[in-house]
Design a protein around this motif. Structure first.
Motif, PDB file in Angstrom:
ATOM      1  N   LEU A 234      59.981  15.134  10.053  1.00  0.00           N
ATOM      2  CA  LEU A 234      60.534  16.396  10.538  1.00  0.00           C
ATOM      3  C   LEU A 234      61.936  16.136  11.083  1.00  0.00           C
ATOM      4  CD1 LEU A 234      60.377  19.397  11.333  1.00  0.00           C
ATOM      5  CD2 LEU A 234      59.304  18.678  13.483  1.00  0.00           C
ATOM      6  N   VAL A 235      62.952  16.799  10.497  1.00  0.00           N
ATOM      7  CA  VAL A 235      64.345  16.707  10.959  1.00  0.00           C
ATOM      8  C   VAL A 235      64.705  18.051  11.583  1.00  0.00           C
ATOM      9  CG1 VAL A 235      66.728  16.277  10.317  1.00  0.00           C
ATOM     10  CG2 VAL A 235      64.895  15.071   9.133  1.00  0.00           C
ATOM     11  N   VAL A 236      65.166  18.048  12.850  1.00  0.00           N
ATOM     12  CA  VAL A 236      65.404  19.274  13.616  1.00  0.00           C
ATOM     13  C   VAL A 236      66.902  19.411  13.890  1.00  0.00           C
ATOM     14  CG1 VAL A 236      64.879  20.551  15.725  1.00  0.00           C
ATOM     15  CG2 VAL A 236      63.137  19.085  14.684  1.00  0.00           C
ATOM     16  N   ASP A 237      67.470  20.584  13.529  1.00  0.00           N
ATOM     17  CA  ASP A 237      68.853  20.928  13.895  1.00  0.00           C
ATOM     18  C   ASP A 237      68.835  21.401  15.344  1.00  0.00           C
ATOM     19  OD1 ASP A 237      71.434  21.744  14.102  1.00  0.00           O
ATOM     20  OD2 ASP A 237      71.438  23.024  12.329  1.00  0.00           O
ATOM     21  N   GLY A 238      69.136  20.474  16.297  1.00  0.00           N
ATOM     22  CA  GLY A 238      68.847  20.690  17.718  1.00  0.00           C
ATOM     23  C   GLY A 238      69.437  21.959  18.294  1.00  0.00           C
ATOM     24  N   TYR A 239      70.799  22.067  18.268  1.00  0.00           N
ATOM     25  CA  TYR A 239      71.431  23.216  18.907  1.00  0.00           C
ATOM     26  C   TYR A 239      71.109  24.515  18.168  1.00  0.00           C
ATOM     27  CZ  TYR A 239      74.131  20.128  21.905  1.00  0.00           C
ATOM     28  OH  TYR A 239      74.503  19.219  22.847  1.00  0.00           O
ATOM     29  N   ASN A 240      70.850  24.459  16.865  1.00  0.00           N
ATOM     30  CA  ASN A 240      70.475  25.669  16.128  1.00  0.00           C
ATOM     31  C   ASN A 240      69.153  26.202  16.650  1.00  0.00           C
ATOM     32  OD1 ASN A 240      68.981  26.987  13.632  1.00  0.00           O
ATOM     33  ND2 ASN A 240      71.185  27.206  13.302  1.00  0.00           N
ATOM     34  N   VAL A 241      68.207  25.293  16.971  1.00  0.00           N
ATOM     35  CA  VAL A 241      66.900  25.716  17.481  1.00  0.00           C
ATOM     36  C   VAL A 241      67.012  26.202  18.916  1.00  0.00           C
ATOM     37  CG1 VAL A 241      64.568  24.941  18.017  1.00  0.00           C
ATOM     38  CG2 VAL A 241      65.661  24.184  15.911  1.00  0.00           C
ATOM     39  N   THR A 242      67.736  25.443  19.782  1.00  0.00           N
ATOM     40  CA  THR A 242      67.789  25.825  21.198  1.00  0.00           C
ATOM     41  C   THR A 242      68.561  27.120  21.402  1.00  0.00           C
ATOM     42  OG1 THR A 242      69.780  24.494  21.528  1.00  0.00           O
ATOM     43  CG2 THR A 242      67.662  23.426  21.897  1.00  0.00           C
ATOM     44  N   LYS A 243      69.645  27.327  20.634  1.00  0.00           N
ATOM     45  CA  LYS A 243      70.426  28.555  20.794  1.00  0.00           C
ATOM     46  C   LYS A 243      69.730  29.747  20.157  1.00  0.00           C
ATOM     47  CE  LYS A 243      74.818  26.181  21.281  1.00  0.00           C
ATOM     48  NZ  LYS A 243      76.184  25.966  20.768  1.00  0.00           N
ATOM     49  N   THR A 244      68.737  29.495  19.323  1.00  0.00           N
ATOM     50  CA  THR A 244      67.899  30.580  18.826  1.00  0.00           C
ATOM     51  C   THR A 244      66.839  30.956  19.854  1.00  0.00           C
ATOM     52  OG1 THR A 244      68.244  29.866  16.545  1.00  0.00           O
ATOM     53  CG2 THR A 244      66.371  31.299  16.956  1.00  0.00           C
ATOM     54  N   GLY A 245      66.269  29.935  20.528  1.00  0.00           N
ATOM     55  CA  GLY A 245      65.167  30.197  21.445  1.00  0.00           C
ATOM     56  C   GLY A 245      65.568  30.489  22.863  1.00  0.00           C
ATOM     57  N   TYR A 246      66.511  29.734  23.434  1.00  0.00           N
ATOM     58  CA  TYR A 246      66.878  29.918  24.841  1.00  0.00           C
ATOM     59  C   TYR A 246      68.377  29.621  25.004  1.00  0.00           C
ATOM     60  CZ  TYR A 246      64.520  25.469  23.842  1.00  0.00           C
ATOM     61  OH  TYR A 246      64.045  24.350  23.229  1.00  0.00           O
ATOM     62  N   PRO A 247      69.238  30.511  24.484  1.00  0.00           N
ATOM     63  CA  PRO A 247      70.690  30.248  24.503  1.00  0.00           C
ATOM     64  C   PRO A 247      71.316  30.359  25.873  1.00  0.00           C
ATOM     65  CG  PRO A 247      70.250  32.441  23.628  1.00  0.00           C
ATOM     66  CD  PRO A 247      68.914  31.781  23.802  1.00  0.00           C
ATOM     67  N   GLN A 248      70.634  31.026  26.833  1.00  0.00           N
ATOM     68  CA  GLN A 248      71.248  31.238  28.140  1.00  0.00           C
ATOM     69  C   GLN A 248      71.243  29.985  29.004  1.00  0.00           C
ATOM     70  OE1 GLN A 248      68.406  32.403  27.125  1.00  0.00           O
ATOM     71  NE2 GLN A 248      66.815  31.784  28.560  1.00  0.00           N
ATOM     72  N   MET A 249      70.462  28.965  28.646  1.00  0.00           N
ATOM     73  CA  MET A 249      70.368  27.749  29.449  1.00  0.00           C
ATOM     74  C   MET A 249      71.563  26.835  29.175  1.00  0.00           C
ATOM     75  SD  MET A 249      66.299  26.916  28.935  1.00  0.00           S
ATOM     76  CE  MET A 249      66.403  25.488  30.007  1.00  0.00           C
ATOM     77  N   PRO A 250      71.948  25.984  30.139  1.00  0.00           N
ATOM     78  CA  PRO A 250      72.992  24.992  29.877  1.00  0.00           C
ATOM     79  C   PRO A 250      72.554  24.036  28.758  1.00  0.00           C
ATOM     80  CG  PRO A 250      72.576  25.186  32.224  1.00  0.00           C
ATOM     81  CD  PRO A 250      71.490  25.955  31.537  1.00  0.00           C
ATOM     82  N   LEU A 251      73.543  23.419  28.083  1.00  0.00           N
ATOM     83  CA  LEU A 251      73.236  22.549  26.943  1.00  0.00           C
ATOM     84  C   LEU A 251      72.331  21.389  27.347  1.00  0.00           C
ATOM     85  CD1 LEU A 251      76.674  22.342  25.072  1.00  0.00           C
ATOM     86  CD2 LEU A 251      74.688  23.746  24.535  1.00  0.00           C
ATOM     87  N   GLU A 252      72.549  20.827  28.541  1.00  0.00           N
ATOM     88  CA  GLU A 252      71.738  19.688  28.954  1.00  0.00           C
ATOM     89  C   GLU A 252      70.274  20.090  29.082  1.00  0.00           C
ATOM     90  OE1 GLU A 252      71.467  16.423  32.606  1.00  0.00           O
ATOM     91  OE2 GLU A 252      72.961  18.040  32.623  1.00  0.00           O
ATOM     92  N   LYS A 253      70.013  21.257  29.696  1.00  0.00           N
ATOM     93  CA  LYS A 253      68.632  21.704  29.852  1.00  0.00           C
ATOM     94  C   LYS A 253      68.040  22.120  28.511  1.00  0.00           C
ATOM     95  CE  LYS A 253      69.019  23.082  34.689  1.00  0.00           C
ATOM     96  NZ  LYS A 253      68.834  24.167  35.683  1.00  0.00           N
ATOM     97  N   GLN A 254      68.879  22.673  27.614  1.00  0.00           N
ATOM     98  CA  GLN A 254      68.375  22.985  26.276  1.00  0.00           C
ATOM     99  C   GLN A 254      67.863  21.720  25.590  1.00  0.00           C
ATOM    100  OE1 GLN A 254      71.136  25.151  23.858  1.00  0.00           O
ATOM    101  NE2 GLN A 254      71.637  26.650  25.452  1.00  0.00           N
ATOM    102  N   ARG A 255      68.641  20.641  25.653  1.00  0.00           N
ATOM    103  CA  ARG A 255      68.231  19.394  24.994  1.00  0.00           C
ATOM    104  C   ARG A 255      66.944  18.854  25.587  1.00  0.00           C
ATOM    105  NH1 ARG A 255      73.955  18.264  25.352  1.00  0.00           N
ATOM    106  NH2 ARG A 255      73.593  17.027  27.236  1.00  0.00           N
ATOM    107  N   LEU A 256      66.849  18.818  26.927  1.00  0.00           N
ATOM    108  CA  LEU A 256      65.661  18.259  27.573  1.00  0.00           C
ATOM    109  C   LEU A 256      64.412  19.064  27.233  1.00  0.00           C
ATOM    110  CD1 LEU A 256      67.149  17.351  31.075  1.00  0.00           C
ATOM    111  CD2 LEU A 256      66.667  15.820  29.163  1.00  0.00           C
ATOM    112  N   ARG A 257      64.535  20.386  27.219  1.00  0.00           N
ATOM    113  CA  ARG A 257      63.369  21.209  26.922  1.00  0.00           C
ATOM    114  C   ARG A 257      62.907  20.997  25.490  1.00  0.00           C
ATOM    115  NH1 ARG A 257      62.878  27.788  27.830  1.00  0.00           N
ATOM    116  NH2 ARG A 257      60.890  28.074  26.749  1.00  0.00           N
TER     117      ARG A 257
END
Length: 447
Positions: A328-351
């Protein structure tokens, strides 16, 4: 010239000055008005002068001189009030003007200024006389200054003439000495020229011999250098070919071995999974079992189609991850900005990484999460969670290109799933043999 338009004897208010007020007299008049200005109330001042009531006398005379002179000329009441202040300040001068005999020792400008303010009988003559006296004094002062300047210039001319005379004598002596030195140098130059000619002849002979030797040596050196370059070129080509063959053999062997081993593991796991899924008995297949027919209780193709999953059902992702050796290869920021874009980038990555770690533990699949390195202001300090490989794209390389490189690195036949909503990424990995899924599907599965 004095003009009178009525008025009793001794009254000078009817007299009119037929020429501009002399500058010296005007300055004294402004100073008298400025001195008497402070003794008047705000209501006693003309409207145009009230803004200067709080000024000091010197500043008042500097900034309001024209306005005070105009008010004194046009406002009779204001002039009378200033005259009263002048009488209080200089009673002797005011009394002498009233009696018609100004003090002979007084400054003519002061007398004329006081007469202009008080307006006694004959004040115009006093002002005119003061102007003439001031002009005469200015002329005498200018004449005195001219005479002094002429005398100074004469003295400077005498000094310049004396300096020129001494400088001329010194230059004449230096010229005589220079002529003598030039004659001596000329004789030495003629002798040196003859020596130079003899030396040039010897030098030309020596240069001819050196040129012949240099030409012979240059031809030998050129031949040697040409042969050396040819040998070096052949040696470099041989070394480059040898190194290229070694590197190709080494890289080809390691990459192909890895790809073949991974493909073999995939085939073996697929075969074992297929055997477990089909629960194949240890006996061989009977010929009759190869005949196509529908047995009682077996599902038809229509029944199987009715049980198909929706393309947005997260269960499809579970089925894909259940395949042997799935990656499984995940496009990280594409997924986080789709699901929870309001969070800071650091918290998006950790979640996201925490959820992917749980998914990797549940499915046993290989998980790689790719983030765009262009989003970083500084290197990221994080410990990748268990079961998840975390990669950041290099400067000048986007996360999309890094994902395509990961897909191309996999051997044909290995199941690779790419989670991204980017249509360009999905089309590119699909052409390379990977299975794209939407970021929303992965988010549903993670939640």
């Amino acid at each position: 010239m004095v003009e009178t338009t009525g008025g009793g004897p001794g009254d000078g208010t009817a007299e009119v000055l037929d020429r501009p007020l002399p500058d010296g007299v005007r300055r004294r008049v402004v100073q008298i008005v400025s001195d008497g200005f402070g003794g008047l109330t705000l209501g006693e001042l003309p409207a145009q002068l009230r803004q200067y009531a709080r000024f000091a006398p010197n500043r008042r005379a500097k900034f309001a001189g024209n306005a005070m002179a105009a008010a004194l000329e046009t406002d009779t009441l204001f002039r009378q009030r200033i005259g009263e202040k002048l009488r209080e300040a200089q009673p002797e001068l005011a009394g002498a003007l009233d009696s018609g005999s100004p003090p002979p020792a007084a400054d003519p400008l002061d007398v004329a200024a006081a007469a202009y303010v008080l307006r006694p009988a004959g004040w115009v003559k006093l002002v005119a006389a003061a102007g003439e006296e001031a002009q005469r004094a200015d002329a005498e002062r200018a004449d005195e200054e001219s005479r002094a300047e002429l005398e100074r210039l004469r003295e400077e001319l005498d000094r310049a003439r004396e300096l020129t005379r001494s400088e001329t004598e010194r230059l004449r002596a230096e010229l005589d000495a220079a002529k003598k030195e030039a004659e001596s140098l000329h004789r030495k130059l003629r002798a040196a020229l003859s020596d130079v000619k003899r030396g040039e002849a010897a030098l030309r002979k020596l240069q001819g011999e050196m040129e012949a030797g240099r030409a012979e040596g240059q031809s030998v050196l050129s031949a040697a250098e040409s042969e050396s370059r040819r040998l070096k070129a052949r040696l470099g080509e041989a070394e480059a070919a040898l190194e290229a063959s070694r590197r190709a053999a080494r890289e080809g062997r390691s990459v192909e071995d890895m790809r073949l081993r991974l493909l073999l593991d995939t085939v073996l796991d697929a075969a074992q999974g297929l055997r477990r899924e089909l629960a194949l008995p240890p006996v061989s297949v009977r010929p009759a079992e190869t005949v196509d027919a529908v047995e009682p209780g077996r599902m038809t193709p229509k029944d199987i189609a009715a049980r198909a999953l929706s393309e947005h059902d997260p269960a499809i992702l579970d089925q894909l991850l259940a395949l042997p050796q799935a990656h499984l290869v995940v496009d990280g920021y594409n997924v986080t900005k789709t699901g929870y874009p309001q969070m800071p980038l650091e918290k998006q990555r950790l979640r996201l990484l925490g959820q992917l770690s749980q998914l990797a533990a549940q499915t046993g699949a290989e998980v790689t999460c790719v983030f765009d390195g262009a989003e970083l202001a500084a290197p990221v300090l994080l410990a990748p969670p268990r079961g998840v490989r975390v990669l950041f794209s290099k400067p000048g390389v986007t996360a999309d290109e890094l994902i395509r490189q990961l897909v191309r690195a996999e051997p044909p036949g290995r199941p690779v799933i790419v989670a991204s909503t980017d249509r360009e990424v999905a089309d590119g990995v699909a052409k390379a043999g990977a299975r794209p899924v939407a970021s929303a599907m992965l988010l549903k599965r993670l939640s």
